[in-house]
Write an enzyme that holds these catalytic residues in place. Sequence first.
Site, PDB file in Angstrom:
ATOM      1  N   LYS A  49       0.857  -1.191   0.000  1.00 17.57           N
ATOM      2  CA  LYS A  49       0.000   0.000   0.000  1.00 17.57           C
ATOM      3  C   LYS A  49       0.897   1.246   0.000  1.00 17.57           C
ATOM      4  CE  LYS A  49      -3.543  -2.748   0.725  1.00 17.57           C
ATOM      5  NZ  LYS A  49      -3.222  -3.931  -0.048  1.00 17.57           N
ATOM      6  N   GLY A  50       0.466   2.267  -0.719  1.00 15.73           N
ATOM      7  CA  GLY A  50       1.229   3.511  -0.751  1.00 15.73           C
ATOM      8  C   GLY A  50       2.086   3.669  -1.990  1.00 15.73           C
ATOM      9  N   CYS A  51       2.049   2.682  -2.871  1.00 14.85           N
ATOM     10  CA  CYS A  51       2.782   2.764  -4.127  1.00 14.85           C
ATOM     11  C   CYS A  51       1.818   3.106  -5.252  1.00 14.85           C
ATOM     12  CB  CYS A  51       3.465   1.426  -4.440  1.00 14.85           C
ATOM     13  SG  CYS A  51       4.800   1.014  -3.324  1.00 14.85           S
ATOM     14  N   GLN A  52       2.239   4.004  -6.122  1.00 11.31           N
ATOM     15  CA  GLN A  52       1.403   4.401  -7.248  1.00 11.31           C
ATOM     16  C   GLN A  52       1.224   3.230  -8.219  1.00 11.31           C
ATOM     17  OE1 GLN A  52       2.949   7.727  -9.424  1.00 11.31           O
ATOM     18  NE2 GLN A  52       0.970   8.218 -10.310  1.00 11.31           N
ATOM     19  N   SER A  53       2.319   2.528  -8.501  1.00  8.06           N
ATOM     20  CA  SER A  53       2.215   1.344  -9.339  1.00  8.06           C
ATOM     21  C   SER A  53       2.019   0.130  -8.433  1.00  8.06           C
ATOM     22  CB  SER A  53       3.468   1.189 -10.207  1.00  8.06           C
ATOM     23  OG  SER A  53       4.606   1.475  -9.462  1.00  8.06           O
TER      24      SER A  53
END
Length: 141
Positions: A49-53
């Site tokens: 969680k927290g990653c754009q990809s």
Amino acid sequence: MTINETQDEIIEEFELFDDWEGKYEYIIDLGKKLTPLDEQYKTEDHIIKGCQSRVWLHAALQGDRVIFTADSDAIIVKGLISMLVRVYSGHTPDEIVNSDLYFMEKVGLQQHLAQTRSNGLASMVKQMKTYGLAFSALQKG
């Protein structure tokens, strides 16, 4: 190799490049060389969680060592997670939890990544350290 020795090795590798174009190409190459993640781990449970990809991370305790495998649908991010896997995989949970991760700052990743990528990188590190904490607690029973 210790976590710090691996970080120092990565720093030395980045020093071979004169500009960020070369460094980005190197990160992409690292991503291409990342051992493929078993498809069974490409699930919501393994997404960071927290990653754009999308980034999938799997951790397993083998003996007293944590083994990380990972993948991403973005080639630069795949290279970034491959470096983290290289630094942390094969170490004890306590080594992972107590490590000071400095290679990203030393090679200039913070300054050259978009804010969303920097945040994603921080999320990857946090998740790996969280696995370290969980396995450490498990070992201490």
